[in-house]
Design a protein around this motif. Structure first.
Motif, PDB file in Angstrom:
ATOM      1  N   TYR A   1     -39.920  44.239  -7.439  1.00 23.74           N
ATOM      2  CA  TYR A   1     -38.884  43.331  -6.916  1.00 23.74           C
ATOM      3  C   TYR A   1     -38.957  41.963  -7.585  1.00 23.74           C
ATOM      4  N   PHE A   2     -40.198  41.485  -7.830  1.00 28.78           N
ATOM      5  CA  PHE A   2     -40.344  40.162  -8.442  1.00 28.78           C
ATOM      6  C   PHE A   2     -40.169  40.294  -9.953  1.00 28.78           C
ATOM      7  N   THR A   3     -38.918  40.082 -10.358  1.00 31.08           N
ATOM      8  CA  THR A   3     -38.504  40.280 -11.739  1.00 31.08           C
ATOM      9  C   THR A   3     -37.545  39.157 -12.122  1.00 31.08           C
TER      10      THR A   3
ATOM     11  N   ILE B   1     -54.963  39.639  -2.185  1.00 27.31           N
ATOM     12  CA  ILE B   1     -54.490  39.095  -3.464  1.00 27.31           C
ATOM     13  C   ILE B   1     -52.982  38.860  -3.507  1.00 27.31           C
ATOM     14  N   PHE B   2     -52.182  39.773  -2.956  1.00 27.34           N
ATOM     15  CA  PHE B   2     -50.730  39.608  -3.124  1.00 27.34           C
ATOM     16  C   PHE B   2     -50.211  38.307  -2.487  1.00 27.34           C
ATOM     17  N   PRO B   3     -50.641  37.973  -1.250  1.00 27.03           N
ATOM     18  CA  PRO B   3     -50.173  36.702  -0.689  1.00 27.03           C
ATOM     19  C   PRO B   3     -50.623  35.493  -1.537  1.00 27.03           C
ATOM     20  N   ALA B   4     -51.810  35.583  -2.134  1.00 31.55           N
ATOM     21  CA  ALA B   4     -52.279  34.477  -2.993  1.00 31.55           C
ATOM     22  C   ALA B   4     -51.372  34.362  -4.224  1.00 31.55           C
ATOM     23  N   TRP B   5     -51.013  35.510  -4.792  1.00 29.08           N
ATOM     24  CA  TRP B   5     -50.095  35.529  -5.951  1.00 29.08           C
ATOM     25  C   TRP B   5     -48.759  34.892  -5.553  1.00 29.08           C
ATOM     26  N   LEU B   6     -48.245  35.273  -4.363  1.00 27.82           N
ATOM     27  CA  LEU B   6     -46.947  34.751  -3.900  1.00 27.82           C
ATOM     28  C   LEU B   6     -47.018  33.250  -3.652  1.00 27.82           C
ATOM     29  N   GLN B   7     -48.137  32.815  -3.082  1.00 25.81           N
ATOM     30  CA  GLN B   7     -48.312  31.386  -2.801  1.00 25.81           C
ATOM     31  C   GLN B   7     -48.290  30.596  -4.117  1.00 25.81           C
ATOM     32  N   TRP B   8     -48.939  31.135  -5.115  1.00 25.96           N
ATOM     33  CA  TRP B   8     -48.959  30.479  -6.432  1.00 25.96           C
ATOM     34  C   TRP B   8     -47.532  30.474  -7.005  1.00 25.96           C
ATOM     35  N   MET B   9     -46.817  31.594  -6.851  1.00 27.07           N
ATOM     36  CA  MET B   9     -45.441  31.680  -7.367  1.00 27.07           C
ATOM     37  C   MET B   9     -44.518  30.696  -6.651  1.00 27.07           C
ATOM     38  N   ALA B  10     -44.747  30.472  -5.357  1.00 26.04           N
ATOM     39  CA  ALA B  10     -43.898  29.519  -4.608  1.00 26.04           C
ATOM     40  C   ALA B  10     -43.937  28.149  -5.287  1.00 26.04           C
ATOM     41  N   ALA B  11     -45.076  27.806  -5.853  1.00 24.01           N
ATOM     42  CA  ALA B  11     -45.206  26.505  -6.510  1.00 24.01           C
ATOM     43  C   ALA B  11     -44.725  26.520  -7.963  1.00 24.01           C
TER      44      ALA B  11
ATOM     45  N   HIS C   1     -42.616  29.335  -9.568  1.00 27.60           N
ATOM     46  CA  HIS C   1     -41.373  30.063  -9.891  1.00 27.60           C
ATOM     47  C   HIS C   1     -40.862  30.663  -8.582  1.00 27.60           C
ATOM     48  N   ALA C   2     -40.252  29.814  -7.766  1.00 25.89           N
ATOM     49  CA  ALA C   2     -40.007  30.174  -6.359  1.00 25.89           C
ATOM     50  C   ALA C   2     -38.772  31.040  -6.143  1.00 25.89           C
ATOM     51  N   ALA C   3     -37.824  31.077  -7.118  1.00 25.80           N
ATOM     52  CA  ALA C   3     -36.490  31.614  -6.823  1.00 25.80           C
ATOM     53  C   ALA C   3     -36.498  32.968  -6.111  1.00 25.80           C
ATOM     54  N   LYS C   4     -37.131  33.960  -6.717  1.00 24.41           N
ATOM     55  CA  LYS C   4     -37.040  35.308  -6.130  1.00 24.41           C
ATOM     56  C   LYS C   4     -37.897  35.411  -4.866  1.00 24.41           C
ATOM     57  N   VAL C   5     -38.940  34.608  -4.809  1.00 25.80           N
ATOM     58  CA  VAL C   5     -39.786  34.624  -3.602  1.00 25.80           C
ATOM     59  C   VAL C   5     -38.982  34.077  -2.417  1.00 25.80           C
ATOM     60  N   ALA C   6     -38.132  33.077  -2.688  1.00 28.20           N
ATOM     61  CA  ALA C   6     -37.280  32.531  -1.618  1.00 28.20           C
ATOM     62  C   ALA C   6     -36.250  33.578  -1.179  1.00 28.20           C
TER      63      ALA C   6
ATOM     64  N   ALA D   1     -39.939  29.912   0.300  1.00 27.31           N
ATOM     65  CA  ALA D   1     -40.886  30.910  -0.214  1.00 27.31           C
ATOM     66  C   ALA D   1     -42.184  30.845   0.582  1.00 27.31           C
ATOM     67  N   LEU D   2     -42.677  29.637   0.824  1.00 29.18           N
ATOM     68  CA  LEU D   2     -43.953  29.495   1.540  1.00 29.18           C
ATOM     69  C   LEU D   2     -43.851  30.016   2.970  1.00 29.18           C
TER      70      LEU D   2
END
Ligand code: NZQ
Ligand code: ZN
Length: 390
Positions: free
Chosen positions: A205-207, A290-300, A302-307, A326-327
Motif C-alpha cells: 500500500y505504501f507506494t 518495527i512497522f509502527p516505528a517505520w510509519l512513525q519515521w515516514m510521518a516525519a 514522507h507523510a502523504a500516503k500514511v495520512a 499520519a501520527l
C-alpha cells in the motif's frame, strides 16, 4: 498505475472438512509418493495429521513424514527433507501447517530438482527453474505462504534469514483451508497472524506509484476487515465466521492481489527478518514492533500516503497537517496491536538492549545499500527506525 502480471494459480479449497481431500488433490497433481511435512506437534495432537494420512492412504498415495519444523525454519530441516525425499523417490510435497512448514516444503521441492546446494537459490547464486508440486493444508492464517511464490529460510551457521521469491515455480498447486483448524490457535499466534497479514498489505500500500485507486481500495477494505474480524476473534475465539474471514484475508493479503500495479516497499519485512534471524521472536511480533516505528519515521519524512491510510483505515479526521494525521493513524494502529496482545517495543520482546549495529549491518549486507522504495532507506535511516522501536 504500473503494468503488471498477476499470477495466482493456486487452487484454494475452503471450508469445513476440506483436509479430507488431501489424497485426491495430490493424485490430481500426479503425485503418488509424498513427503508429508509438519511442525512441532499441534497437527499431530489435534488429530489433523492422522486424518490427512488416512486421506492419502485412501487415495493410494504413499507417504514419508518429516515432522518437527520449528518457527523461523532453518536449513537443516530442508537438507533432511531433501535426503529423505531422494531416498523415498518423492514426487510431491504436502505441507500441513503454517508459513514455517510451507516454506520448508517449498525449499525441499526446489532442492529435489537441483543438483547443487539448495541454499544457492536463497543466496541468489541460482534461479529455481523447476520444483516438485507442493500442496498445503493450512493451519494458521498469517504468512500467506499458501498463495505466495516465496520461501523464507534461515541459514543456521550464519544466522542469515533470507527470502526466496519466485514468480511461478513455488506457488502451491492447492491449499486446503478449513477455518475450524484454526480454533486451536493460541491467542498469541492468532494475533501474530493478524499483524503479519496487515503488514503484507501495508508493504504494498505504501507506494509512490500514482493512480492505484483499485489496489488502494482493495487493500483498505481488507485492512478494515482484518481489524474488524480480529476484534471479533479476540472477543470470541470460537467464532467460525470470524476465523473464516481472517483465514481468507491472510491469503488475499499476500497472493499478489494487493500489489497489482504498484511498486512495493518491503523495508519493514526485511528489517524484521534481521530480528527473527538473531532472536527467538515470532515474525508477527517482530513486525508489531518495527512497522509502527517505520510509519512513525515516514510521518516525519514522507507523510502523504500514511495520512491517506490514517483517514481511510483508522477514520482519522483531516488534521492541520499530513504529519499530524499520519501520527494519529500510527497511534491508533499501535493501540489496536496492544488491544490484541502484541508487543510494541523491543524490550517487550525480551530483547533488553538490541544490538542495533548488528541489525543494521546484517540488513544492508543482505539487502544492499538502500532498503525499501516508499523512501529508499540508507543505513542512517534504518538505524533511526530501529531506535524508534526501542
Ligand atoms: O509447530 P506447531 O506445533 O504446529 O505450532 C505452530 C507454531 O508454533 C503453531 N500453530 C500453527 N497452527 C496451529 C498452531 N498451534 C495450534 N493450532 C494450530 N492450528 O503456530 C506457531 C507458528 O507457526 P508458523 O508456521 O511459524 O507461523 P507463520 O504462518 O506465521 O509462519 C512464520 C514464518 O513464515 C515466514 C516468516 O518469516 C516465518 O519464518 N514468512 C513467509 C512468507 C512467505 N513464504 O510468503 C511471508 C511472510 O512475510 C513471512 O516472512
Ligand atoms: Zn510477513
Amino acid at each position: 498505475m504500473n503494468d503488471f502480471t498477476f499470477h495466482s494459480p493456486t487452487e484454494f479449497i475452503f471450508g469445513r472438512g476440506v483436509e479430507q481431500r488431501a489424497g485426491e488433490c495430490m493424485v490430481r497433481c500426479g503425485c503418488r509418493k509424498v513427503l508429508l511435512i509438519s511442525g512441532g506437534g499441534s497437527a499431530r495432537r489435534s488429530g489433523l495429521l492422522g486424518r490427512v494420512e488416512r486421506s492419502l492412504a485412501d487415495a493410494g498415495v504413499a507417504c514419508v513424514a518429516l515432522e518437527g519444523i520449528r518457527p523461523n525454519p532453518t536449513d537443516d530441516k530442508v537438507r533432511e527433507g531433501i535426503r529423505l525425499g531422494r531416498l523415498a523417490g518423492t514426487d510431491g510435497l504436502l505441507a500441513v501447517g503454517g508459513g514455517s512448514v510451507i516454506d520448508t516444503a517449498k525449499a525441499i521441492a526446489a532442492g529435489l530438482r537441483y543438483d547443487g546446494d539448495f541454499w544457492d537459490f536463497f543466496a541468489g547464486r541460482a534461479t529455481v527453474a523447476d520444483a516438485l508440486p507442493v500442496g498445503v493444508v493450512l493451519t494458521i492464517p498469517a504468512a500467506g505462504s499458501e498463495g505466495s511464490g516465496n520461501s523464507v529460510i534461515t541459514l543456521a551457521s550464519t544466522r542469515q534469514k533470507l527470502s526466496l521469491r519466485t514468480p511461478y515455480a513455488l506457488r502451491p498447486r492447492f491449499a486446503l483451508m478449513n477455518p475450524e483448524l484454526t480454533l486451536t490457535l493460541p491467542t498469541w499466534q492468532t494475533a501474530c497472524g493478524i499483524t503479519d497479514m496487515l503488514a503484507h498489505i501495508m508493504e504494498r500500500y505504501f507506494t509512490n506509484t500514482p493512480a492505484t485507486t483499485v489496489t488502494d481500495r482493495v487493500g483498505e477494505g481488507l485492512m478494515r476487515a482484518i481489524v474488524e474480524e480480529g476484534r471479533r476473534v479476540a472477543a470470541r475465539p470460537d467464532d467460525y465466521d470470524a476465523r473464516a474471514n481472517l483465514m481468507w484475508a491472510g491469503t488475499l493479503a499476500h497472493n499478489g492481489l494487493c500489489g497489482t500495479g504498484c511498486e512495493e516497499d518491503w523495508a519493514s519485512h526485511f528489517m524484521e527478518h534481521e530480528v527473527s534471524a538473531l532472536y527467538d521472536v515470532s515474525h508477527g511480533a517482530g513486525l508489531a514492533v518495527i512497522f509502527p516505528a517505520w510509519l512513525q519515521w515516514m510521518a516525519a519524512h514522507h507523510a502523504a500516503k500514511v495520512a491517506q491510510w490514517a483517514e481511510r483505515v483508522w477514520d482519522v479526521a483531516p488534521g492541520p497537517s499530513a504529519e499530524a494525521e499520519a501520527l494519529e493513524g500510527v497511534r491508533r494502529f499501535r493501540a489496536f496491536l496492544a488491544e490484541i496482545g502484541m508487543p510494541l517495543t523491543f524490550s517487550q520482546l525480551g530483547i533488553a538492549a538490541p544490538d542495533i549495529a548488528a541489525l543494521v549491518d546484517g540488513l544492508h549486507r543482505n539487502k544492499g545499500e538502500h532498503v525499501g522504495n516508499y523512501v529508499r532507506l540508507t543505513r542512517c535511516d534504518t538505524e533511526e527506525i530501529f531506535r524508534l522501536a526501542l
